[in-house]
Write a protein that holds these residues in place. Structure first.
Motif, PDB file in Angstrom:
ATOM      1  N   GLN A  51       9.410  68.780  63.048  1.00  0.00           N
ATOM      2  CA  GLN A  51       8.320  69.260  63.963  1.00  0.00           C
ATOM      3  C   GLN A  51       8.687  70.506  64.826  1.00  0.00           C
ATOM      4  OE1 GLN A  51       6.720  66.599  66.952  1.00  0.00           O
ATOM      5  NE2 GLN A  51       4.962  67.815  67.378  1.00  0.00           N
ATOM      6  N   GLU A  52       8.387  71.622  64.061  1.00  0.00           N
ATOM      7  CA  GLU A  52       9.225  73.148  64.858  1.00  0.00           C
ATOM      8  C   GLU A  52       8.748  73.244  66.320  1.00  0.00           C
ATOM      9  OE1 GLU A  52      11.393  74.370  63.176  1.00  0.00           O
ATOM     10  OE2 GLU A  52      11.239  73.731  61.247  1.00  0.00           O
ATOM     11  N   GLN A  53       9.434  73.917  66.827  1.00  0.00           N
ATOM     12  CA  GLN A  53       9.061  74.671  68.296  1.00  0.00           C
ATOM     13  C   GLN A  53       8.894  76.003  67.974  1.00  0.00           C
ATOM     14  OE1 GLN A  53      11.958  73.782  71.177  1.00  0.00           O
ATOM     15  NE2 GLN A  53      11.035  71.596  71.506  1.00  0.00           N
ATOM     16  N   ILE A  54       7.612  76.701  68.583  1.00  0.00           N
ATOM     17  CA  ILE A  54       7.021  77.898  68.387  1.00  0.00           C
ATOM     18  C   ILE A  54       7.054  78.424  69.816  1.00  0.00           C
ATOM     19  CG2 ILE A  54       6.554  77.953  66.102  1.00  0.00           C
ATOM     20  CD1 ILE A  54       3.499  77.985  67.100  1.00  0.00           C
ATOM     21  N   ARG A  55       7.081  79.934  70.118  1.00  0.00           N
ATOM     22  CA  ARG A  55       6.470  80.272  71.306  1.00  0.00           C
ATOM     23  C   ARG A  55       5.367  80.838  71.208  1.00  0.00           C
ATOM     24  NH1 ARG A  55      10.497  80.493  75.174  1.00  0.00           N
ATOM     25  NH2 ARG A  55       9.494  82.248  76.287  1.00  0.00           N
ATOM     26  N   ILE A  56       4.326  80.580  72.080  1.00  0.00           N
ATOM     27  CA  ILE A  56       3.204  81.064  72.174  1.00  0.00           C
ATOM     28  C   ILE A  56       2.726  81.573  73.656  1.00  0.00           C
ATOM     29  CG2 ILE A  56       0.490  80.410  72.219  1.00  0.00           C
ATOM     30  CD1 ILE A  56       1.080  78.293  70.094  1.00  0.00           C
ATOM     31  N   TYR A  57       2.410  82.694  73.831  1.00  0.00           N
ATOM     32  CA  TYR A  57       2.302  83.188  75.238  1.00  0.00           C
ATOM     33  C   TYR A  57       3.424  82.874  76.228  1.00  0.00           C
ATOM     34  CZ  TYR A  57      -2.556  83.754  73.503  1.00  0.00           C
ATOM     35  OH  TYR A  57      -3.440  83.974  72.696  1.00  0.00           O
ATOM     36  N   GLY A  58       4.677  83.050  75.685  1.00  0.00           N
ATOM     37  CA  GLY A  58       5.721  82.917  76.553  1.00  0.00           C
ATOM     38  C   GLY A  58       6.147  81.217  76.590  1.00  0.00           C
ATOM     39  N   LYS A  59       5.523  80.358  76.193  1.00  0.00           N
ATOM     40  CA  LYS A  59       5.614  79.140  76.188  1.00  0.00           C
ATOM     41  C   LYS A  59       6.327  78.386  74.894  1.00  0.00           C
ATOM     42  CE  LYS A  59       2.826  76.998  79.793  1.00  0.00           C
ATOM     43  NZ  LYS A  59       1.403  76.088  80.005  1.00  0.00           N
ATOM     44  N   THR A  60       7.238  77.601  75.100  1.00  0.00           N
ATOM     45  CA  THR A  60       7.788  76.989  73.863  1.00  0.00           C
ATOM     46  C   THR A  60       6.813  75.703  73.753  1.00  0.00           C
ATOM     47  OG1 THR A  60       9.867  77.916  74.243  1.00  0.00           O
ATOM     48  CG2 THR A  60       9.845  76.053  72.792  1.00  0.00           C
ATOM     49  N   VAL A  61       6.274  75.550  72.377  1.00  0.00           N
ATOM     50  CA  VAL A  61       5.542  74.194  72.259  1.00  0.00           C
ATOM     51  C   VAL A  61       5.881  73.822  71.007  1.00  0.00           C
ATOM     52  CG1 VAL A  61       3.661  75.048  73.792  1.00  0.00           C
ATOM     53  CG2 VAL A  61       3.634  75.425  71.350  1.00  0.00           C
ATOM     54  N   LYS A  62       5.882  72.382  70.883  1.00  0.00           N
ATOM     55  CA  LYS A  62       5.962  71.701  69.627  1.00  0.00           C
ATOM     56  C   LYS A  62       4.635  72.124  68.755  1.00  0.00           C
ATOM     57  CE  LYS A  62       9.719  68.471  70.312  1.00  0.00           C
ATOM     58  NZ  LYS A  62       9.933  67.029  70.107  1.00  0.00           N
ATOM     59  N   ILE A  63       4.740  72.323  67.354  1.00  0.00           N
ATOM     60  CA  ILE A  63       3.645  72.354  66.642  1.00  0.00           C
ATOM     61  C   ILE A  63       3.035  71.080  66.322  1.00  0.00           C
ATOM     62  CG2 ILE A  63       4.301  74.711  65.501  1.00  0.00           C
ATOM     63  CD1 ILE A  63       4.923  73.169  62.950  1.00  0.00           C
ATOM     64  N   PRO A  64       1.768  70.974  66.144  1.00  0.00           N
ATOM     65  CA  PRO A  64       1.194  69.572  66.167  1.00  0.00           C
ATOM     66  C   PRO A  64       1.054  69.124  64.792  1.00  0.00           C
ATOM     67  CG  PRO A  64      -0.519  71.282  66.236  1.00  0.00           C
ATOM     68  CD  PRO A  64       0.832  72.048  66.447  1.00  0.00           C
ATOM     69  N   ARG A  65       2.198  68.934  63.963  1.00  0.00           N
ATOM     70  CA  ARG A  65       2.453  68.505  62.603  1.00  0.00           C
ATOM     71  C   ARG A  65       3.899  68.742  62.256  1.00  0.00           C
ATOM     72  NH1 ARG A  65       0.419  73.489  62.824  1.00  0.00           N
ATOM     73  NH2 ARG A  65       1.523  75.152  62.229  1.00  0.00           N
ATOM     74  N   GLN A  66       4.288  68.348  61.136  1.00  0.00           N
ATOM     75  CA  GLN A  66       5.618  68.397  60.705  1.00  0.00           C
ATOM     76  C   GLN A  66       5.752  69.274  59.386  1.00  0.00           C
ATOM     77  OE1 GLN A  66       8.140  64.834  61.409  1.00  0.00           O
ATOM     78  NE2 GLN A  66       6.279  63.809  61.321  1.00  0.00           N
ATOM     79  N   GLN A  67       6.760  70.085  59.301  1.00  0.00           N
ATOM     80  CA  GLN A  67       6.847  71.066  58.185  1.00  0.00           C
ATOM     81  C   GLN A  67       8.193  70.918  57.366  1.00  0.00           C
ATOM     82  OE1 GLN A  67       5.782  74.711  59.953  1.00  0.00           O
ATOM     83  NE2 GLN A  67       3.771  74.707  59.460  1.00  0.00           N
ATOM     84  N   VAL A  68       8.278  71.414  56.239  1.00  0.00           N
ATOM     85  CA  VAL A  68       9.445  71.700  55.488  1.00  0.00           C
ATOM     86  C   VAL A  68       8.987  72.971  54.853  1.00  0.00           C
ATOM     87  CG1 VAL A  68      10.986  71.211  53.706  1.00  0.00           C
ATOM     88  CG2 VAL A  68      10.080  69.318  54.896  1.00  0.00           C
ATOM     89  N   TRP A  69      10.092  74.022  54.968  1.00  0.00           N
ATOM     90  CA  TRP A  69       9.961  75.314  54.350  1.00  0.00           C
ATOM     91  C   TRP A  69      10.883  75.078  52.923  1.00  0.00           C
ATOM     92  CZ3 TRP A  69       7.049  78.711  52.633  1.00  0.00           C
ATOM     93  CH2 TRP A  69       7.416  80.119  52.315  1.00  0.00           C
ATOM     94  N   MET A  70      10.412  75.338  51.816  1.00  0.00           N
ATOM     95  CA  MET A  70      11.252  75.289  50.648  1.00  0.00           C
ATOM     96  C   MET A  70      10.956  76.163  49.605  1.00  0.00           C
ATOM     97  SD  MET A  70      11.239  71.603  48.302  1.00  0.00           S
ATOM     98  CE  MET A  70      11.397  70.685  49.767  1.00  0.00           C
ATOM     99  N   GLY A  71      11.926  76.701  48.872  1.00  0.00           N
ATOM    100  CA  GLY A  71      11.787  77.716  47.745  1.00  0.00           C
ATOM    101  C   GLY A  71      13.095  78.261  47.280  1.00  0.00           C
ATOM    102  N   GLU A  72      13.007  79.233  46.524  1.00  0.00           N
ATOM    103  CA  GLU A  72      14.099  80.184  45.997  1.00  0.00           C
ATOM    104  C   GLU A  72      14.912  80.667  47.245  1.00  0.00           C
ATOM    105  OE1 GLU A  72      14.848  80.438  43.002  1.00  0.00           O
ATOM    106  OE2 GLU A  72      13.427  79.247  42.152  1.00  0.00           O
ATOM    107  N   PRO A  73      16.261  80.810  47.197  1.00  0.00           N
ATOM    108  CA  PRO A  73      16.951  81.129  47.996  1.00  0.00           C
ATOM    109  C   PRO A  73      16.659  82.464  49.233  1.00  0.00           C
ATOM    110  CG  PRO A  73      18.647  80.573  46.283  1.00  0.00           C
ATOM    111  CD  PRO A  73      16.954  80.573  45.871  1.00  0.00           C
ATOM    112  N   HIS A  74      16.034  83.624  48.291  1.00  0.00           N
ATOM    113  CA  HIS A  74      15.799  84.596  48.855  1.00  0.00           C
ATOM    114  C   HIS A  74      14.371  84.661  49.848  1.00  0.00           C
ATOM    115  CE1 HIS A  74      12.743  85.072  45.692  1.00  0.00           C
ATOM    116  NE2 HIS A  74      11.951  85.906  46.274  1.00  0.00           N
TER     117      HIS A  74
END
Lengths: 207, 207
Positions: A51-74
């Motif tokens: 569950q990643e944290q991102i910054r929105i309008y200067g606040k750090t918030v947890k995104i309302p889902r879970q994620q995985v980023w996958m793929g070729e190394p580049h």
């Protein structure tokens, strides 16, 4: 993995939505139920969901889902101010990437996977317009699990398209969709079951 | 009446929405503002608007809008159990019917006019599938006055399209739209101004 023959069921036929500035294609049953079932549990269990944290309008918030980023190394990817380097391929995801690429006749080499635990998890209005994806990216989204509503909205004209993304469906957004439309997965408080989706993309290798 | 040349403004260009089982075309600015303004007041004032009563589930209720049914003498029309015989042509409506017919290259000979006093007035989900209209009727809808949202929903698949119908816009529903989709004009409590719309149709003369 076997694809259901198109003659088996009208739900396996591609449906086209040609809109001003966007070309949408939906296979309601790109995977038949046994194949979709056979993917949902292992992917939910075996991937390193965050569950990643991102910054929105200067606040750090947890995104309302879970994620995985996958793929070729580049295929690193910047999203809401955070840079993600890709996880190594899960074999089933790599096979799916090749099958989707073959089905839509487009190269694909990376996948953002989203896990929505229930109808409270969601994704707000956005476009997949990161520069890594190029000018008119083709985004393919495979849905597993609970049916969720998916909204598309033209950024200047107010037109909106709402689709139902079912277990085993494949949605393809093409044309100028990411330039002129935004999309979201709204909250649906009555949905209790999880939905896992794989959004396949292509990032050109460095020259 | 003059049509704004297409090169004047991108809003005057036809926008196409090709959907499963429906072909929708929208000219956001089929009439430019002066021409649309010049129609709204006289039509609102000069037509014999009626708030019809219909029977729903055995109850007699007033419909939440005012209507006029107009057209060639043979164009009688049955709607929610009530048969309407057409009013004689208002000259401006007759001219508009000819202009729309010319624009979409289809015969048109009758018009259902609806007057929505404000955002409380509305029309519920329905299809224009009366047998008088034939198998795959083409319905053209010219909007004057307040911008209102217009929803289309596929009857079995749940897909929904929402459009904004602006002052002077012309919407055309064609293909199998009336067989497979329903449409409505939802309540919008924040809309204070009236909207008048003319829905042009064709009913074949008796042989």
């Amino acid at each position: 993995m076997t694809r259901q023959a198109q003659s088996d069921n009208s739900k396996a036929v591609a449906q086209h939505f040609l809109l001003p500035d966007a070309e949408i294609t939906l296979w309601r049953l790109w995977l038949d139920k046994p194949d979709a079932d056979a993917l949902l549990a292992p992917l939910t269990r075996e991937l390193s969901w965050r569950q990643e944290q991102i910054r929105i309008y200067g606040k750090t918030v947890k995104i309302p889902r879970q994620q995985v980023w996958m793929g070729e190394p580049h295929c690193s990817y910047q999203y809401s101010g955070v840079r993600f380097t890709p996880s190594a391929w899960h074999p089933a995801v790599q096979r799916l990437t090749a099958a989707v690429s073959d089905s839509i006749n487009q190269p694909l080499n990376c996948v953002l996977l989203n896990l929505y635990a229930n109808g409270q998890d969601h994704m707000g209005w956005h476009a997949d317009n990161e520069p890594e994806l190029g000018v008119a990216p083709i985004i393919a989204s495979l849905s597993l699990g609970a049916t969720r509503r998916f909204d598309l909205q033209h950024q200047t004209q107010g037109h909106q398209l709402q689709l139902q993304l079912e277990h085993g469906s494949l949605l393809v957004m093409a044309g100028a969709c990411q330039q002129h439309w935004q999309h979201r997965l709204p909250k649906q408080s009555r949905v209790a079951a999880p939905r896992l989706n794989l959004t396949f993309r292509y990032i050109a290798p460095p020259v």
